[in-house]
Motif scaffolding. Structure first.
Motif, PDB file in Angstrom:
ATOM      1  N   THR A 100      13.247   9.195 -13.196  1.00  0.00           N
ATOM      2  CA  THR A 100      12.057  10.024 -13.291  1.00  0.00           C
ATOM      3  C   THR A 100      11.073   9.566 -12.223  1.00  0.00           C
ATOM      4  OG1 THR A 100      10.853   8.536 -14.727  1.00  0.00           O
ATOM      5  CG2 THR A 100      12.393  10.046 -15.775  1.00  0.00           C
ATOM      6  N   VAL A 101      10.020  10.355 -12.036  1.00  0.00           N
ATOM      7  CA  VAL A 101       9.032   9.981 -11.015  1.00  0.00           C
ATOM      8  C   VAL A 101       8.429   8.620 -11.308  1.00  0.00           C
ATOM      9  CG1 VAL A 101       8.414  12.291 -10.270  1.00  0.00           C
ATOM     10  CG2 VAL A 101       7.206  11.267 -12.195  1.00  0.00           C
ATOM     11  N   THR A 102       8.394   8.240 -12.578  1.00  0.00           N
ATOM     12  CA  THR A 102       7.813   6.948 -12.902  1.00  0.00           C
ATOM     13  C   THR A 102       8.862   5.836 -12.831  1.00  0.00           C
ATOM     14  OG1 THR A 102       8.085   7.580 -15.210  1.00  0.00           O
ATOM     15  CG2 THR A 102       5.893   7.779 -14.289  1.00  0.00           C
ATOM     16  N   GLY A 103      10.057   6.170 -12.344  1.00  0.00           N
ATOM     17  CA  GLY A 103      11.039   5.139 -12.084  1.00  0.00           C
ATOM     18  C   GLY A 103      11.958   4.823 -13.242  1.00  0.00           C
ATOM     19  N   ARG A 104      11.794   5.531 -14.349  1.00  0.00           N
ATOM     20  CA  ARG A 104      12.637   5.275 -15.492  1.00  0.00           C
ATOM     21  C   ARG A 104      13.974   5.985 -15.328  1.00  0.00           C
ATOM     22  NH1 ARG A 104       9.601   5.642 -20.918  1.00  0.00           N
ATOM     23  NH2 ARG A 104       8.781   7.416 -19.798  1.00  0.00           N
ATOM     24  N   GLU A 105      15.048   5.319 -15.735  1.00  0.00           N
ATOM     25  CA  GLU A 105      16.360   5.951 -15.596  1.00  0.00           C
ATOM     26  C   GLU A 105      16.724   6.686 -16.884  1.00  0.00           C
ATOM     27  OE1 GLU A 105      19.484   3.669 -13.626  1.00  0.00           O
ATOM     28  OE2 GLU A 105      20.844   4.424 -15.166  1.00  0.00           O
ATOM     29  N   GLU A 106      17.248   7.903 -16.730  1.00  0.00           N
ATOM     30  CA  GLU A 106      17.641   8.703 -17.892  1.00  0.00           C
ATOM     31  C   GLU A 106      18.994   9.355 -17.618  1.00  0.00           C
ATOM     32  OE1 GLU A 106      16.118   8.887 -20.679  1.00  0.00           O
ATOM     33  OE2 GLU A 106      13.958   8.612 -20.351  1.00  0.00           O
ATOM     34  N   ALA A 119       4.002  10.298  -6.736  1.00  0.00           N
ATOM     35  CA  ALA A 119       4.985  10.559  -7.792  1.00  0.00           C
ATOM     36  C   ALA A 119       4.287  11.066  -9.049  1.00  0.00           C
ATOM     37  CB  ALA A 119       5.784   9.295  -8.084  1.00  0.00           C
ATOM     38  N   LEU A 120       3.134  10.489  -9.362  1.00  0.00           N
ATOM     39  CA  LEU A 120       2.431  10.911 -10.562  1.00  0.00           C
ATOM     40  C   LEU A 120       2.011  12.379 -10.490  1.00  0.00           C
ATOM     41  CD1 LEU A 120       0.260   7.799 -11.448  1.00  0.00           C
ATOM     42  CD2 LEU A 120       2.462   8.501 -12.382  1.00  0.00           C
ATOM     43  N   ALA A 121       1.790  12.866  -9.272  1.00  0.00           N
ATOM     44  CA  ALA A 121       1.427  14.276  -9.112  1.00  0.00           C
ATOM     45  C   ALA A 121       2.596  15.178  -9.492  1.00  0.00           C
ATOM     46  CB  ALA A 121       0.992  14.544  -7.673  1.00  0.00           C
ATOM     47  N   ASN A 122       3.815  14.639  -9.423  1.00  0.00           N
ATOM     48  CA  ASN A 122       4.990  15.428  -9.787  1.00  0.00           C
ATOM     49  C   ASN A 122       5.459  15.156 -11.204  1.00  0.00           C
ATOM     50  OD1 ASN A 122       5.188  16.769  -7.390  1.00  0.00           O
ATOM     51  ND2 ASN A 122       6.545  15.260  -6.449  1.00  0.00           N
ATOM     52  N   VAL A 126      15.023  20.270 -17.868  1.00  0.00           N
ATOM     53  CA  VAL A 126      13.878  20.963 -17.252  1.00  0.00           C
ATOM     54  C   VAL A 126      12.851  19.932 -16.773  1.00  0.00           C
ATOM     55  CG1 VAL A 126      11.951  22.540 -17.677  1.00  0.00           C
ATOM     56  CG2 VAL A 126      14.248  23.146 -18.447  1.00  0.00           C
ATOM     57  N   ALA A 127      12.674  18.854 -17.541  1.00  0.00           N
ATOM     58  CA  ALA A 127      11.775  17.791 -17.087  1.00  0.00           C
ATOM     59  C   ALA A 127      12.243  17.265 -15.733  1.00  0.00           C
ATOM     60  CB  ALA A 127      11.738  16.656 -18.110  1.00  0.00           C
ATOM     61  N   PHE A 128      13.531  17.024 -15.658  1.00  0.00           N
ATOM     62  CA  PHE A 128      14.159  16.535 -14.428  1.00  0.00           C
ATOM     63  C   PHE A 128      13.917  17.530 -13.280  1.00  0.00           C
ATOM     64  CE2 PHE A 128      18.697  15.887 -12.557  1.00  0.00           C
ATOM     65  CZ  PHE A 128      18.207  15.092 -11.538  1.00  0.00           C
ATOM     66  N   LEU A 129      14.129  18.817 -13.556  1.00  0.00           N
ATOM     67  CA  LEU A 129      13.972  19.837 -12.510  1.00  0.00           C
ATOM     68  C   LEU A 129      12.507  19.982 -12.091  1.00  0.00           C
ATOM     69  CD1 LEU A 129      16.456  22.637 -13.631  1.00  0.00           C
ATOM     70  CD2 LEU A 129      16.760  20.921 -11.844  1.00  0.00           C
ATOM     71  N   ILE A 130      11.603  19.943 -13.047  1.00  0.00           N
ATOM     72  CA  ILE A 130      10.184  20.052 -12.705  1.00  0.00           C
ATOM     73  C   ILE A 130       9.830  18.954 -11.703  1.00  0.00           C
ATOM     74  CG2 ILE A 130       7.809  19.758 -13.547  1.00  0.00           C
ATOM     75  CD1 ILE A 130       8.761  20.926 -16.254  1.00  0.00           C
ATOM     76  N   GLU A 131      10.275  17.742 -12.000  1.00  0.00           N
ATOM     77  CA  GLU A 131       9.933  16.628 -11.123  1.00  0.00           C
ATOM     78  C   GLU A 131      10.677  16.736  -9.803  1.00  0.00           C
ATOM     79  OE1 GLU A 131      10.262  12.934 -13.314  1.00  0.00           O
ATOM     80  OE2 GLU A 131       8.592  13.518 -14.612  1.00  0.00           O
ATOM     81  N   HIS A 132      11.926  17.170  -9.874  1.00  0.00           N
ATOM     82  CA  HIS A 132      12.721  17.286  -8.655  1.00  0.00           C
ATOM     83  C   HIS A 132      12.108  18.306  -7.688  1.00  0.00           C
ATOM     84  CE1 HIS A 132      16.161  17.456  -5.999  1.00  0.00           C
ATOM     85  NE2 HIS A 132      16.183  18.777  -6.152  1.00  0.00           N
ATOM     86  N   TYR A 133      11.707  19.448  -8.223  1.00  0.00           N
ATOM     87  CA  TYR A 133      11.124  20.496  -7.372  1.00  0.00           C
ATOM     88  C   TYR A 133       9.621  20.314  -7.180  1.00  0.00           C
ATOM     89  CZ  TYR A 133      15.464  23.111  -8.333  1.00  0.00           C
ATOM     90  OH  TYR A 133      16.767  23.515  -8.438  1.00  0.00           O
ATOM     91  N   GLN A 147       0.834  -1.202   0.000  1.00  0.00           N
ATOM     92  CA  GLN A 147       0.000   0.000   0.000  1.00  0.00           C
ATOM     93  C   GLN A 147       0.872   1.257   0.000  1.00  0.00           C
ATOM     94  OE1 GLN A 147      -3.104   0.007  -0.776  1.00  0.00           O
ATOM     95  NE2 GLN A 147      -3.044  -2.234  -0.764  1.00  0.00           N
ATOM     96  N   ALA A 148       1.979   1.194   0.753  1.00  0.00           N
ATOM     97  CA  ALA A 148       2.893   2.338   0.792  1.00  0.00           C
ATOM     98  C   ALA A 148       3.465   2.595  -0.603  1.00  0.00           C
ATOM     99  CB  ALA A 148       4.014   2.075   1.790  1.00  0.00           C
ATOM    100  N   ARG A 149       3.795   1.504  -1.314  1.00  0.00           N
ATOM    101  CA  ARG A 149       4.346   1.650  -2.661  1.00  0.00           C
ATOM    102  C   ARG A 149       3.315   2.260  -3.604  1.00  0.00           C
ATOM    103  NH1 ARG A 149       6.050   3.148  -6.311  1.00  0.00           N
ATOM    104  NH2 ARG A 149       7.392   2.335  -7.965  1.00  0.00           N
ATOM    105  N   ILE A 150       2.063   1.811  -3.471  1.00  0.00           N
ATOM    106  CA  ILE A 150       0.999   2.319  -4.331  1.00  0.00           C
ATOM    107  C   ILE A 150       0.786   3.815  -4.065  1.00  0.00           C
ATOM    108  CG2 ILE A 150      -1.491   2.201  -4.784  1.00  0.00           C
ATOM    109  CD1 ILE A 150      -1.259  -0.850  -4.307  1.00  0.00           C
TER     110      ILE A 150
END
Length: 616
Positions: free
Chosen positions: A448-454, A192-195, A498-505, A183-186
RNA sequence: GCCCAGAUAGCUCAGUCGGUAGAGCAGCGGUUUCGUAAACCGCAGGUCGCAGGUUCAAGUCCUGUUCUGGGCUCCA
């Protein structure tokens, strides 16, 4: 997704590994019940659960996942014992190939025996389900936590990750030891999706992608453009201090250039189709059309910069020569790879090329890494990234096509990087097979917030292309020598960074980067004049300030400012107008602080000038 | 590019068995409004991604296509 290797795990992790691995078998069993005739691929544990690949007899939809889950829970309840049996190779082949009819497993079994020299292969059987598998597993399906896993999604995946092979259907699942962890993971996933930068990019008016412009070709809205401009300004300042010189180069080049650099033909599928200039010629019996020139949209800036290097004779005294450009590049990414700002077809790169002697490489590499460190420090990026030393893989079967065939140069240049990284004390992990075709590099990897590595940033060593282009400088002995080149992009591309920063902040940028830095709101209409006056003062300092003179209630306007994630809100009314003060409310805080306007102005100036994360 | 799933107002979403389109927010207009997270009333907003087909009738069923999302491959 990372495969969890079983070898070096703690007891705790080992148990989770057994659970996930066993659940994968239970999933396969359930799929075989639902779709008899399905053949199996791999089904390993991964970072937050497991997956299993299938060639299905009939397609499966996500709507059927609950049904599969139910079947899995039944299997768990039955308490099937996991029993291991080891068979000699030939017997194993017969079992897999003839009795089980599993062609992919058979392929892998043969490889294990023929390449890895295994003499026996192990099998695990639980209930009616038999699978060739190294294990280990739990003793009985009853030990599996029925409430702590969830089938998450269906995806396509090529057998053994090779697009020449059959495409399988992959079912991903989350799996933990307890329902609470699941449940914590969900919950974490939902947060994360909100970010997600795609959501915030729309909500905060940062970028827009329009079908009629083209996919992968983002339009930068005014708010996004401010962020780009600020990042460019940062890069210009830091690069100026480090001795870079700025250049500007065109977006097109004749195709021949890329053959000389070696980018073509290897990189052809990464480039947009060429633009062709044609001429018509009269010939006997009519006209023919002939292509007289071909131009390519540049997929990278290096050949252009190299031509600047080559435009004048160069002496060792000119080195290191550091040419910098925020350059627009176009790459023909596969349509299925495109994703928001993270993976695009048109991008603007924080590029620079450093031409130096071999002796200078160490220092230059370290200077780039130090520049990189400063950038990340200013942006407050601390631990959500890791550094990857990406090298060639001499054992890669496709290696001849993927990397220039200069083993000594690969070894030497990789040693240079290792030495530089060790001296500067930056931790990194070495990964084979991720190098550029012309040399090894340090990549900065983030999730990324969805867990993908870039890859966010990169620093690459090139021992090859200068020679191909005939770039030379005259050394102290009056000999012509090829320079070494560093390709570096600490701020990556605007798009991905910028994608990275948007999610980071989470969309809440520090004041210096925020599209709107200060919003000024009067508590009621009579104070609109004072609010406007403050805005005018701030704007004369080049502060991005705006009044909110709308007819909404104060509460509503405060709420709007907060949901727009504006870092500083000034509320002004009678008290403030009387004594020339402001009341500051910062983003994310409910506390207010009153001070003379001039004090706020000074603090704001300082925060912006120092690019502080928060206003002191 | 490939596999799976989607696409209804600017955004988030509802729309039953095929019977002709709905809400909240945003926008616009009006009324109201003096202190820190949603005042009130009204108006407008749609070729239901696009193109075909089936049908008396399609947002709904079928085919194609474009785009998006999750993956695989690739990559800054």
């Amino acid at each position: 997704m990372e495969d969890a290797s079983h070898n070096d795990l703690s007891a705790e992790e080992a148990e989770l590994y057994r659970i996930r691995h066993s659940l994968a078998h239970v999933l396969a069993q359930a799929v075989l019940e639902l779709r008899p005739g399905t053949t199996l691929g791999f089904g390993p544990p991964i970072a937050d659960g497991f997956y299993y690949d299938f060639v299905l007899s009939e397609p499966l939809t996500e709507a059927e996942l609950p049904e599969l889950e139910k079947k899995m829970k039944h299997i768990i309840k039955r308490g099937q014992k996991f029993e291991r049996e080891d068979l000699p190779a030939q017997e194993a082949f017969r079992l897999i190939g003839e009795d089980m009819q599993e062609p992919y497993k058979l392929e892998y079994a043969r490889e294990l025996v023929e390449k890895n020299g295994l003499e026996t292969l192990s099998f695990y059987k639980n209930g009616p389900f038999l699978d060739m598998c190294e294990g280990p597993h739990v003793d009985s399906t009853r030990q599996l936590p029925a409430g702590a896993f969830k089938l998450r999604s269906i995806a396509g995946a090529y057998w053994r990750g090779n697009s020449d092979n059959v495409q399988m259907t992959r079912i991903y699942a989350w799996a933990y030891k307890t329902p609470e962890e699941l449940q914590a993971r969900i919950k974490e996933h939902k947060l994360a999706l909100a970010n997600d930068h795609k959501k915030l990019g729309r909500d905060l008016d940062i970028f827009h992608i329009d079908d009629e412009i083209g996919k992968g070709l983002p339009l930068w809205l005014p708010n996004g453009t401010v962020i780009r401009d600020e990042l460019e300004k940062l890069a210009r300042e830091l690069e100026f201090k480090d001795g870079y010189e700025r250049v500007v180069t065109p977006q097109l080049a004749k195709v021949g250039l890329y053959y000389r650099t070696g980018h073509l033909p290897y990189y052809a599928n990464g480039m947009f189709p060429f633009l062709e200039l044609k001429e018509r010629h009269e010939v006997e019996g009519g006209e023919v059309e002939e292509v007289v020139e071909q131009y390519a949209l540049k997929p990278m800036n290096c050949p252009h910069h190299h031509k600047i290097f080559a435009a004048r004779p160069r002496s060792y005294r000119d080195l290191p020569l550091r040419l910098a450009e925020y350059g627009n590049c176009y790459r023909y990414e596969e349509s299925g790879a495109l994703s928001g700002l993270l993976r695009v077809r048109g991008m603007c790169m924080n590029d620079a090329h450093i031409y130096c002697t071999e002796e200078q490489i160490g220092d230059e590499f370290k200077k780039v890494m130090d520049l990189h460190r400063r950038v990340y420090e200013i942006l407050g990026l601390q631990d959500n990234y890791w550094m990857r030393l990406s090298t060639w893989d001499p054992d890669d079967p496709k290696g001849k096509d993927k990397y220039v065939d200069m083993p000594e140069a690969w070894e030497a240049s990789t040693r240079h990087i290792r030495a530089a990284m060790d001296e500067i004390g930056m931790p990194y992990r070495e990964v084979k097979g991720e190098g550029a075709f012309y040399g090894p590099k340090i990549d900065v990897q983030f999730r990324t917030v969805t867990g993908r590595e870039e890859t966010a940033s990169t620093n690459q060593l090139d021992f090859c292309v200068p020679a191909r282009l005939g770039l030379v400088y005259t050394n102290a002995n009056d000999e012509e020598v090829h320079p070494w080149v560093l390709h570096r992009a600490p701020l990556g591309t605007h798009e991905r960074f910028v994608a990275f920063l948007i999610e980071h902040y989470g969309g809440a940028f520090p004041t210096w980067l925020a599209p709107e830095q200060v919003r000024v709101m009067p508590v009621a209409a009579p104070f609109a004049g004072y609010a406007q006056k403050l805005v005018d003062e701030l704007r004369s300092d080049f502060v991005r300030a705006r009044p909110d003179l709308s007819a909404d209630t104060l509460n509503k306007r405060i709420r709007t400012a907060q949901t727009s994630k504006i870092p500083n809100t000034l509320v002004v009314g009678e008290r403030e107008e009387q004594d020339g003060s402001v009341t500051l409310r910062r983003y994310g805080s409910r506390e207010q602080e009153s001070m003379p306007f001039e004090e706020f102005r000074a603090r704001l100036r300082k925060a912006i000038a120092t690019r502080a994360m928060v206003l002191d």
